[in-house]
Motif scaffolding. Structure first.
Motif, short mmCIF file in Angstrom:
data_model
loop_
_atom_site.label_atom_id
_atom_site.label_comp_id
_atom_site.label_asym_id
_atom_site.label_seq_id
_atom_site.Cartn_x
_atom_site.Cartn_y
_atom_site.Cartn_z
N ALA A 15 -61.72 51.39 90.04
CA ALA A 15 -62.07 49.97 90.16
C ALA A 15 -62.39 49.58 91.60
O ALA A 15 -63.37 48.88 91.87
CB ALA A 15 -60.94 49.11 89.61
N ASN A 25 -62.97 50.00 82.65
CA ASN A 25 -62.77 51.41 82.97
C ASN A 25 -61.81 52.07 81.99
O ASN A 25 -62.00 53.23 81.58
CB ASN A 25 -62.24 51.57 84.39
N SER A 42 -63.01 45.03 85.81
CA SER A 42 -63.31 46.42 86.10
C SER A 42 -62.24 47.34 85.56
O SER A 42 -62.54 48.38 84.96
CB SER A 42 -63.46 46.61 87.61
#
Length: 291
Positions: free
Chosen positions: A74, A163, A159
């Protein structure tokens, strides 16, 4: 003294302390975790070991959400405002020239320095920025990010969740590809066996029937049985192969969520009155105990 400390706490909360912003997600887990459920069971029934059961459990997702690997991925992502790692150290880069020079010359080029910086960020985020809790009654995993920068908070939270979703899909895809390779190898093996059996059976059928002995007739019958068994096995493995390939095309993450964070994020300015009262009361109580 207690009133003075209380007023100082209220003044600090009102005029100096930065507000915090929070972005939160509520993750709901599917009853059958992550794709390839049917294909994995079929592969297991045919003896293909794929590393045990699915890793898409709530506990595994919770651990991965705040893991170093997820934080590093991230923080290294680029956004229009810049990389998250650069935005995290923005104040230090502006105020500390020595740190700025060291950071710009080593980060991304010196692996040891880069790893140490990312590890430091991961530990700091787990201590003060990231929060996660799982409710066993509802089966909901709550994940939140809190910081002093609104856009940084939003970008980091989205993020990390995205992810995590991509990583679990990648793991399921890897398992599915292992199953596909196993099925393809078995299908090729059965095809070779069927071809050899057909050749032998054809040789016996081409002989003059009046010259075929009882032993040869038994061998021909045996070849016929082997051929039928091979055809059945071939059909089942083809079915498993196609099923696994089809499920690979529609992989899903192990969790779903709705009501993702939107601007403006939840903002906590802190209560000056509450800080003043608590500061005065606690200080007064400690002074009484002291005297």
């Amino acid at each position: 003294l207690s009133l003075l400390i209380g007023l100082s706490a209220a003044f600090y909360t009102k005029f100096i302390k930065l507000p915090t912003y929070t972005a939160s997600y509520q993750l709901f887990f599917q009853e059958e975790s992550g794709g390839l459920g049917g294909a994995m069971r079929l592969a297991s029934s045919f003896g293909f070991g794929l590393g045990g059961g699915s890793a898409s459990t709530s506990a595994t997702v919770q651990e991965f959400l705040t893991s170093r690997s997820n934080v590093v991925n991230a923080m290294m992502e680029n956004y229009p405002e810049g990389r998250l790692i650069d935005r995290y150290y923005q104040w230090d880069l502006e105020e500390d020239e020595e740190f700025r020079a060291e950071y710009e010359s080593n980060f991304g080029t010196n692996q040891r320095y880069t790893d140490s910086i990312l590890t430091e960020v991961h530990l700091a985020l787990r201590e003060g920025y990231l929060g996660s809790s799982f409710d066993e009654e509802t089966g909901v995993l709550s994940f939140s990010v809190t910081s002093y920068d609104e856009t940084f908070t939003y970008d980091l939270a989205s993020s990390m969740v995205n992810n995590t979703s991509d990583q679990f899909i990648a793991w399921d895809r890897e398992k599915g590809q292992q199953a596909v390779l196993g099925f393809e190898g078995k299908v090729d093996s059965i095809e070779t066996t069927i071809d050899a059996t057909l050749i032998k059976l054809g040789e016996y059928q081409d002989q003059n029937n009046s010259l075929i002995s009882a032993v040869d007739r038994m061998e021909q019958m045996r070849l016929t049985i082997d051929l039928e068994a091979g055809k059945v096995a071939y059909g089942e493995y083809i079915k498993g192969l196609e099923m696994t390939k089809a499920e690979l095309l529609n992989l899903q993450p192990p969790f779903k969520y709705f009501d993702e964070p939107t601007f403006p994020l939840y903002k906590d300015d802190g209560s000056a009155a509450k800080a003043g009262v608590f500061g005065s009361v606690i200080t007064g109580f400690l002074l009484v105990l002291f005297f």
